[in-house]
Design an enzyme around this catalytic site. Structure first.
Site, PDB file in Angstrom:
ATOM      1  N   PRO A  12       0.855  -1.196   0.000  1.00  0.00           N
ATOM      2  CA  PRO A  12       0.000   0.000   0.000  1.00  0.00           C
ATOM      3  C   PRO A  12       0.887   1.241   0.000  1.00  0.00           C
ATOM      4  CG  PRO A  12       0.069  -0.988   2.200  1.00  0.00           C
ATOM      5  CD  PRO A  12       0.840  -1.905   1.288  1.00  0.00           C
ATOM      6  N   MET A  14       0.504   5.521  -0.333  1.00  0.00           N
ATOM      7  CA  MET A  14      -0.321   6.723  -0.477  1.00  0.00           C
ATOM      8  C   MET A  14       0.079   7.490  -1.719  1.00  0.00           C
ATOM      9  SD  MET A  14      -2.454   7.253   2.038  1.00  0.00           S
ATOM     10  CE  MET A  14      -2.648   8.788   2.854  1.00  0.00           C
ATOM     11  N   GLN A  65      -6.551  -1.206   2.680  1.00  0.00           N
ATOM     12  CA  GLN A  65      -5.837  -0.895   3.926  1.00  0.00           C
ATOM     13  C   GLN A  65      -6.539   0.238   4.669  1.00  0.00           C
ATOM     14  OE1 GLN A  65      -2.064   1.287   4.529  1.00  0.00           O
ATOM     15  NE2 GLN A  65      -1.330  -0.592   5.505  1.00  0.00           N
ATOM     16  N   CYS A  95       2.596   3.193   9.651  1.00  0.00           N
ATOM     17  CA  CYS A  95       2.832   4.510   9.060  1.00  0.00           C
ATOM     18  C   CYS A  95       3.247   5.514  10.132  1.00  0.00           C
ATOM     19  CB  CYS A  95       1.582   4.995   8.342  1.00  0.00           C
ATOM     20  SG  CYS A  95       1.810   6.617   7.633  1.00  0.00           S
ATOM     21  N   GLY A 207      10.186  -4.445   2.895  1.00  0.00           N
ATOM     22  CA  GLY A 207      11.209  -3.444   3.184  1.00  0.00           C
ATOM     23  C   GLY A 207      12.500  -3.686   2.417  1.00  0.00           C
ATOM     24  N   ARG A 229       8.480   0.268  -3.271  1.00  0.00           N
ATOM     25  CA  ARG A 229       9.082   1.175  -4.251  1.00  0.00           C
ATOM     26  C   ARG A 229       9.619   0.466  -5.485  1.00  0.00           C
ATOM     27  NH1 ARG A 229      12.266   3.887   0.625  1.00  0.00           N
ATOM     28  NH2 ARG A 229      12.031   1.701   1.255  1.00  0.00           N
TER      29      ARG A 229
HETATM   30  C1  LIG Z   1       4.992   6.933  -1.440  1.00  0.00           C
HETATM   31  C2  LIG Z   1       4.783   5.902  -0.356  1.00  0.00           C
HETATM   32  C3  LIG Z   1       3.576   5.858   0.317  1.00  0.00           C
HETATM   33  C4  LIG Z   1       3.354   4.892   1.314  1.00  0.00           C
HETATM   34  N1  LIG Z   1       2.121   4.794   1.898  1.00  0.00           N
HETATM   35  C5  LIG Z   1       1.857   3.758   2.742  1.00  0.00           C
HETATM   36  C6  LIG Z   1       0.538   3.507   3.224  1.00  0.00           C
HETATM   37  O1  LIG Z   1      -0.428   4.196   2.873  1.00  0.00           O
HETATM   38  N2  LIG Z   1       0.355   2.467   4.088  1.00  0.00           N
HETATM   39  C7  LIG Z   1       1.394   1.658   4.480  1.00  0.00           C
HETATM   40  O2  LIG Z   1       1.189   0.717   5.250  1.00  0.00           O
HETATM   41  N3  LIG Z   1       2.643   1.874   4.037  1.00  0.00           N
HETATM   42  C8  LIG Z   1       2.891   2.883   3.157  1.00  0.00           C
HETATM   43  N4  LIG Z   1       4.144   3.028   2.641  1.00  0.00           N
HETATM   44  C9  LIG Z   1       5.201   2.081   3.044  1.00  0.00           C
HETATM   45  C10 LIG Z   1       5.247   0.888   2.078  1.00  0.00           C
HETATM   46  O3  LIG Z   1       4.039   0.167   2.109  1.00  0.00           O
HETATM   47  C11 LIG Z   1       6.411  -0.051   2.441  1.00  0.00           C
HETATM   48  O4  LIG Z   1       6.186  -0.569   3.732  1.00  0.00           O
HETATM   49  C12 LIG Z   1       7.767   0.658   2.421  1.00  0.00           C
HETATM   50  O5  LIG Z   1       7.905   1.477   1.275  1.00  0.00           O
HETATM   51  C13 LIG Z   1       8.914  -0.355   2.485  1.00  0.00           C
HETATM   52  O6  LIG Z   1       8.870  -1.229   1.375  1.00  0.00           O
HETATM   53  P1  LIG Z   1       9.824  -1.012   0.067  1.00  0.00           P
HETATM   54  O7  LIG Z   1      11.237  -0.849   0.591  1.00  0.00           O
HETATM   55  O8  LIG Z   1       9.630  -2.245  -0.760  1.00  0.00           O
HETATM   56  O9  LIG Z   1       9.362   0.249  -0.624  1.00  0.00           O
HETATM   57  C14 LIG Z   1       4.378   3.992   1.661  1.00  0.00           C
HETATM   58  C15 LIG Z   1       5.594   4.050   0.980  1.00  0.00           C
HETATM   59  C16 LIG Z   1       5.808   4.977  -0.030  1.00  0.00           C
HETATM   60  C17 LIG Z   1       7.132   4.997  -0.782  1.00  0.00           C
END
Ligand SMILES: Cc1cc2nc3c(=O)[nH]c(=O)nc-3n(C[C@H](O)[C@H](O)[C@H](O)COP(=O)(O)O)c2cc1C
EC number: 1.3.1.91
Length: 331
Positions: A12, A14, A65, A95, A207, A229
């Site tokens: 998820p 935002m 979510q 978050c 992560g 990401r």
């Molecule tokens: C732009 C952006 C918005 C995010 N919004 C949410 C969100 O609404 N809810 C949530 O649980 N995590 C949110 N996250 C965190 C991601 O879900 C994820 O846990 C975090 O980016 C780590 O994973 P990654 O390293 O694969 O990006 C957001 C991350 C990014 C980059």
């Protein structure tokens, strides 16, 4: 109750994983579980539900979510989400933004495992679809050995169907949400230990996972991997998810084929007044190491934002891309 396949999901995010983004991702992988952006219980209960919760039938399986900490509101919002057809309801316990902390939900709930368990119990009592939790390994001064166990045991006892763990702490004082996704160190071993301690509960790791090969390596230790990401910024990676993770053919062999298949959706959205850019903004990273990728991006950035921009803008952008990019090359 149909059980969910948690092996691969897109996180998820935002402002990123809106309905248009999810339809795009679904054209690249038929099997990944997709997540909405976080929606607060207040918005679900009092807001414009169709705008906030409406989604395209092609997106399944898709999870909603929720952000909140009032068990009754969460139960109500979960029920509404289930009514819209979501396949899973997920609670955000990760978050770190100030706005979220003031609302007493998100990562600060790591300090209130009993409240989180009550929230999950209320949601479980309200819906038949799976209820899951996305959390961190801890916050601030917490010891992750204790904090993650406390959250996990509480929510599992309350009926939580799966736990997604972003494998780093959130530091609630002093770091921005963006810094909180990069600076606290990753601790994958902590999540693997949780899995060993809870062999019967689906545990999904999240992560810093950069690609599909690394996701496969994690699957040796946990039940699922969630990419954020890397999936959004390099969506071409998703073209190899179905074959690499699920041993099935992808819905489309190439990014060009996926775009072609998406044209009727885009056309229908334009006819409803959606601006082209609202959809094509998710395509920026579609092509990787393919001649013309930069011209594709530039064309969309310059032409796609103009009022009245139509499908021909996307077609012209794609025409800049020389070689067809096969899924195997994309992996
Ligand atoms: C732009 C952006 C918005 C995010 N919004 C949410 C969100 O609404 N809810 C949530 O649980 N995590 C949110 N996250 C965190 C991601 O879900 C994820 O846990 C975090 O980016 C780590 O994973 P990654 O390293 O694969 O990006 C957001 C991350 C990014 C980059």
């Amino acid at each position: 109750m149909k059980s969910q396949d948690y092996r691969f999901s897109v996180a998820p995010m935002m402002d990123w994983t809106d309905r248009h983004c999810r339809v795009f991702h679904r054209h690249l992988t038929g099997r990944a579980l997709l997540y909405t952006e976080m929606v607060t219980t207040g918005a679900v209960i009092h807001g414009d539900r169709q705008r906030l919760l409406g989604f395209d039938a092609s997106e399944h399986p898709v999870a909603l979510q929720l952000g909140g900490s009032d068990p009754r509101d969460l139960a109500e919002a979960a029920r509404i989400g289930e009514g819209f057809g979501y396949d899973e309801i997920n609670l955000n316990v990760g978050c770190p933004s100030d706005r979220v902390q003031n609302g007493r939900f998100g990562a600060c709930l790591m300090a209130e495992p009993e409240l989180v368990a009550r929230c999950v119990a209320a949601m479980k009592a309200a819906v038949a679809v799976p209820v899951t939790v996305k959390c961190r390994i801890g916050i601030d001064e917490q010891d992750p050995e204790v904090a993650l166990d406390a959250i996990a045991r509480g929510v599992v006892a309350a009926g939580c169907d799966a736990l997604i763990v972003h494998a780093r702490k959130a530091w609630l004082n002093g770091l921005s949400p963006k810094e909180n996704r990069d600076i606290p160190p990753l601790d994958y071993d902590r999540v693997y230990r949780l899995k060993r301690a809870m062999p019967d509960v689906p545990i999904i790791i999240n992560g810093g996972v950069p690609g599909i090969d690394e996701a496969k390596a994690h699957l040796q230790h946990v039940d699922g991997v969630m990419l954020g990401r890397a999936a959004y910024q390099d969506p071409w990676r998703l073209l190899s998810v179905d074959s690499e993770i699920f041993g099935e053919a992808a819905p489309h062999a190439t990014m060009q084929d996926a775009f072609e298949a998406m044209m009727p959706y885009i056309e229908a959205q334009l006819a409803r007044g959606t601006r082209l850019h609202a959809i094509t903004r998710h395509f920026v990273g579609a092509f990787h190491a393919v001649p013309g990728a930069r011209a594709f991006r530039r064309h969309l950035a310059e032409q796609g934002v103009k009022p009245g921009a139509g499908l021909e803008v996307l077609r012209d952008a794609i025409a800049h891309v020389g070689a067809r990019a096969p899924a195997e090359a994309a992996a």
